[in-house]
Design a protein around this motif. Structure first.
Motif, PDB file in Angstrom:
ATOM      1  N   HIS A 179     -54.493  39.006  20.251  1.00  0.00           N
ATOM      2  CA  HIS A 179     -55.234  37.753  20.341  1.00  0.00           C
ATOM      3  C   HIS A 179     -55.470  37.370  21.801  1.00  0.00           C
ATOM      4  O   HIS A 179     -54.853  37.930  22.712  1.00  0.00           O
ATOM      5  N   PRO A 223     -50.396  32.714  21.352  1.00  0.00           N
ATOM      6  CA  PRO A 223     -51.832  33.010  21.289  1.00  0.00           C
ATOM      7  C   PRO A 223     -52.625  31.725  21.094  1.00  0.00           C
ATOM      8  O   PRO A 223     -52.086  30.705  20.676  1.00  0.00           O
ATOM      9  N   SER A 224     -53.912  31.787  21.372  1.00  0.00           N
ATOM     10  CA  SER A 224     -54.798  30.626  21.234  1.00  0.00           C
ATOM     11  C   SER A 224     -55.304  30.491  19.801  1.00  0.00           C
ATOM     12  O   SER A 224     -55.645  31.489  19.157  1.00  0.00           O
ATOM     13  N   GLY A 225     -55.313  29.273  19.292  1.00  0.00           N
ATOM     14  CA  GLY A 225     -55.994  28.986  18.022  1.00  0.00           C
ATOM     15  C   GLY A 225     -55.390  29.631  16.795  1.00  0.00           C
ATOM     16  O   GLY A 225     -56.077  29.783  15.783  1.00  0.00           O
ATOM     17  N   VAL A 226     -54.102  29.991  16.845  1.00  0.00           N
ATOM     18  CA  VAL A 226     -53.431  30.562  15.674  1.00  0.00           C
ATOM     19  C   VAL A 226     -52.554  29.481  15.034  1.00  0.00           C
ATOM     20  O   VAL A 226     -51.884  28.729  15.743  1.00  0.00           O
ATOM     21  N   ASP A 227     -52.577  29.375  13.696  1.00  0.00           N
ATOM     22  CA  ASP A 227     -51.785  28.363  13.002  1.00  0.00           C
ATOM     23  C   ASP A 227     -50.294  28.519  13.295  1.00  0.00           C
ATOM     24  O   ASP A 227     -49.797  29.646  13.412  1.00  0.00           O
ATOM     25  N   TYR A 252     -50.338  16.013   7.240  1.00  0.00           N
ATOM     26  CA  TYR A 252     -50.543  15.136   8.392  1.00  0.00           C
ATOM     27  C   TYR A 252     -50.569  13.654   8.028  1.00  0.00           C
ATOM     28  O   TYR A 252     -50.992  12.821   8.824  1.00  0.00           O
ATOM     29  N   GLU A 269     -63.155  32.300  16.236  1.00  0.00           N
ATOM     30  CA  GLU A 269     -63.292  32.367  14.776  1.00  0.00           C
ATOM     31  C   GLU A 269     -64.455  31.468  14.345  1.00  0.00           C
ATOM     32  O   GLU A 269     -64.945  30.633  15.096  1.00  0.00           O
ATOM     33  N   LYS A 301     -60.167  19.898  10.203  1.00  0.00           N
ATOM     34  CA  LYS A 301     -59.660  19.831  11.582  1.00  0.00           C
ATOM     35  C   LYS A 301     -60.139  18.551  12.267  1.00  0.00           C
ATOM     36  O   LYS A 301     -59.361  17.862  12.936  1.00  0.00           O
ATOM     37  N   VAL A 329     -58.098  15.591  11.068  1.00  0.00           N
ATOM     38  CA  VAL A 329     -56.752  15.599  11.652  1.00  0.00           C
ATOM     39  C   VAL A 329     -56.811  15.134  13.109  1.00  0.00           C
ATOM     40  O   VAL A 329     -56.012  14.291  13.546  1.00  0.00           O
ATOM     41  N   MET A 330     -57.774  15.666  13.855  1.00  0.00           N
ATOM     42  CA  MET A 330     -57.891  15.310  15.270  1.00  0.00           C
ATOM     43  C   MET A 330     -58.342  13.859  15.435  1.00  0.00           C
ATOM     44  O   MET A 330     -57.921  13.172  16.367  1.00  0.00           O
ATOM     45  N   TRP A 388     -52.336  20.715  14.318  1.00  0.00           N
ATOM     46  CA  TRP A 388     -53.264  21.850  14.180  1.00  0.00           C
ATOM     47  C   TRP A 388     -52.748  23.041  15.005  1.00  0.00           C
ATOM     48  O   TRP A 388     -51.582  23.385  14.823  1.00  0.00           O
ATOM     49  N   THR A 389     -53.524  23.616  15.895  1.00  0.00           N
ATOM     50  CA  THR A 389     -53.013  24.734  16.700  1.00  0.00           C
ATOM     51  C   THR A 389     -52.715  24.317  18.138  1.00  0.00           C
ATOM     52  O   THR A 389     -52.508  25.159  19.008  1.00  0.00           O
ATOM     53  N   TYR A 447     -62.498  28.069  23.600  1.00  0.00           N
ATOM     54  CA  TYR A 447     -61.197  27.934  22.963  1.00  0.00           C
ATOM     55  C   TYR A 447     -61.058  28.752  21.684  1.00  0.00           C
ATOM     56  O   TYR A 447     -62.002  28.956  20.955  1.00  0.00           O
ATOM     57  N   GLY A 448     -59.860  29.165  21.421  1.00  0.00           N
ATOM     58  CA  GLY A 448     -59.523  29.770  20.132  1.00  0.00           C
ATOM     59  C   GLY A 448     -59.877  31.246  20.095  1.00  0.00           C
ATOM     60  O   GLY A 448     -60.248  31.863  21.089  1.00  0.00           O
ATOM     61  N   GLN A 449     -59.723  31.825  18.919  1.00  0.00           N
ATOM     62  CA  GLN A 449     -59.938  33.263  18.726  1.00  0.00           C
ATOM     63  C   GLN A 449     -61.379  33.555  18.339  1.00  0.00           C
ATOM     64  O   GLN A 449     -61.652  34.498  17.613  1.00  0.00           O
ATOM     65  N   ARG A 454     -62.965  23.732   6.441  1.00  0.00           N
ATOM     66  CA  ARG A 454     -61.834  23.778   7.374  1.00  0.00           C
ATOM     67  C   ARG A 454     -62.150  23.062   8.679  1.00  0.00           C
ATOM     68  O   ARG A 454     -61.311  22.334   9.225  1.00  0.00           O
ATOM     69  N   GLU A 501     -64.961  27.321  14.732  1.00  0.00           N
ATOM     70  CA  GLU A 501     -65.380  26.563  15.907  1.00  0.00           C
ATOM     71  C   GLU A 501     -66.909  26.533  15.949  1.00  0.00           C
ATOM     72  O   GLU A 501     -67.563  27.503  15.611  1.00  0.00           O
TER      73      GLU A 501
END
Lengths: 233, 233, 233, 233
Positions: free
Chosen positions: D76, D49-53, C25, C223, C179, C182-183, D30-31, C219-221, C175, C226
């Motif tokens: 996902h 899918p959400s939040g996958v690289d 990035y 994981e 993130k 990057v954001m 990012w995702t 948001y997201g999986q 990680r 977050e």
């Protein structure tokens, strides 16, 4: 006149491969932009097909046209800018290559209809002064070609900013025109950024002449991609 | 004095390979830009050939010159900036590497003839204050070299913005000069962008001194690419 | 307490690999920037060595430190920012990862000492409001760490712009902090560019709250990278 | 109606692979960002899918949804923007693909709530005029979808700048929508840069009409990714 297939094949190879530079320097996106090269000793030129992805360009799918832009060999349609390229080849016999892009900074100057003033020595070297603006032109006939020829004939610059549109460059051959396209975007970007925080210092006309003459005659390995002072041929 | 071929070969390898950094950090386009490195213990330096593509640079096609810029070994012409590099090596014995680029943001400041003020700690670390401007110079003789030496002698900065032209950097060796070229463009870009929306906060001179002294003495793995406080040697 | 070598090795692997994102990035140049990660269940963290090239970073040459920043395992010196990372880990037990860069746009805001206002929904999602400014700090002791902790404690933002310096980010783990780095640069760039041509429209505080709460919880999986609403742990 | 698994698999393949363009043109980080494509002849669409690289996206982990956004197949969670995509497919039957990004320049215009005026011919070709602004919307229900549909219905533009948020594009199929996303960012960047140093010259409405009509009917290899004048179907 019989066609020298070896000469055609060499230009097909050259034109196909040179498109890599447009991608590498971020001068194009999607299928935009195009390069053509004259076949030496023939009234023919080779140009990119229309609407084909950059990573699918090969010597074989380049299009061979005559100087009226009529397709002689080719399965695809030729670039939608073929008429403009053809007009340049018909009217500027010293030109062996033409490039067209919508590269960001060059197009930004073009959208204001503003020539790029010569304030960095690299621009004096390469273009011998300002990069000029050509007329607004929208039609798929000779209008764009006429604007290019009218602006660049007798001008040191090998690049013209077509108003509201993008940039066309010419050269002794396709590689020379590609170099001009790469340098034109670099000049457009650097001068833009310089002007964002104030006024760049002009370079005196005599110094521009001196830089241009020296660069055209001295720089590089005296390869055929460099053109002599004040003219392409 | 007999030439130590192992020493020459090591510098050829180093100088050729270091050009990858100029490409990776987008400091150069086409065949522009050049790096040279002094051969330790000899009145010789190795420099990039003129007009050769970056992906064709090898240890073998680097050019070996004496300190007058005369080619000792090399099939190609040396960089068109060889006279400037030679002048620096003749007049700054502590310098072991020289880099020249037209990197975008550094050249944008140079086109306005404006020094880069020290407003970020990374610049204080690396350059010990502002990055100064050198004179306008157009001729292929010693003019550019004299401007570099006159500006950088006794200055903390290893980078000079040559008016309307581009940036030259010096270092203990070629790698150190390349690092300075990379950092100079980064500083030029960051300070430019900061100033676009207002005035950056100046860093007090005492804080700049403190940052510079610490960085030159403490940072990194104490490798030979870092130079001690206030001098290259 | 005995050290769980498997846990240490997992963090070494993670921290080494995550540096690829900083390069990808364009958040760092040369050897600048650094990532660290806390070893779960231990008063230890793993951090990048100082002055080592990005393409030479491996799990093996990462440095293991205690929470005073003292090296426990490692052949190289640890990052010159190790004291700041250590201070954060000592004082913010919920933090599992810290990242520091001089990324261009974040540093440009930092050089003006100006917080980034919340005018895009992605910033509301990720940072819950403005990205704040921390104090100017130059010394290699706890000064920088104290500034980070003082600014981010009780703040939704995981990023702080250290005046005239660069950006530090924190996260649940390395990680998550990467993130945030990057954001933060993406937000800094987008808001900068938006403001260049006028005033962005503010987002109402209630809408910011709604966006932040939803993003942190939905948001997201689901994981572990977050973090829940308003806190890292 | 039975599901044509071959048709579903083709869209899975297409949607997964097209995400490479978002990365290649730096439209996402990012995702973030997402692409969907309608399954021809079915009330179904495939979405990221959400939040996958990005480098972990495969045809297999794409999510199959019905037009209410309910997951039909997928391990996902679907993209957090699935409701917006579904609303578009329900209400614009001619749309076969939807793309959403927070690409930098498009989002910068969106943060000011400002439409992009048509000052370059490439924008006239591709969007037939200005790129419009849609309403501010924060909730994960139909609000965003309603804003997209209300703005783009009857509009030549396939792109809408959602205020303070980012850009959504539509197309005949997923590839066409991706092309629109790539072109929208290019237009947003070029017009932004042009305006930084003055006012771009407007293009007359009749010239815009002429450019748009010609481009929609003539350009390219007459492949199915181009849509006819003034409508997607």
């Amino acid at each position: 006149m019989t066609v020298d297939q070896t000469a055609v094949d060499a230009v097909r190879e050259d034109v196909a491969r040179l498109h890599d530079h447009l991608v590498r320097y971020n001068l194009v996106i999607w299928t935009g932009g195009n390069i053509s090269g004259r076949v030496p000793g023939h009234d023919l030129f080779v140009i990119k097909p229309s609407g084909v992805d950059y990573d699918e360009l090969t010597p074989q799918n380049m299009i061979l046209c005559d100087l009226d832009g009529v397709v002689i060999e080719g399965e695809h349609s030729p670039s939608s800018d073929t008429a403009a390229h053809a007009y340049v080849y018909r009217n500027m016999p010293e030109v062996g290559g033409v490039v067209h892009t919508h590269s960001t900074y060059a197009t930004a100057w073009a959208a204001r209809g503003e020539a790029i003033p010569c304030v960095i020595t690299g621009q004096a070297d390469e273009f011998g002064g300002e990069i000029p603006v050509g007329p607004f032109a929208i039609i798929g006939d000779d209008t764009i070609g006429r604007g290019i020829v009218a602006t660049l004939t007798g001008h040191r610059s090998r690049a013209v900013l077509m108003q509201n549109h993008g940039v066309f460059t010419i050269g002794k051959n396709a590689r020379d025109a590609v170099k001009a396209a790469v340098m034109a975007e670099d000049v457009a970007r650097t001068v833009h950024i310089s002007r964002q925080l104030g006024e760049p210092i002009p370079i005196a006309p005599a110094a521009i002449d001196s830089l241009f003459n020296r660069y055209q005659n001295v720089y590089g390995q005296h390869e055929s991609t460099e053109h002599p002072t004040g003219a392409l041929a």
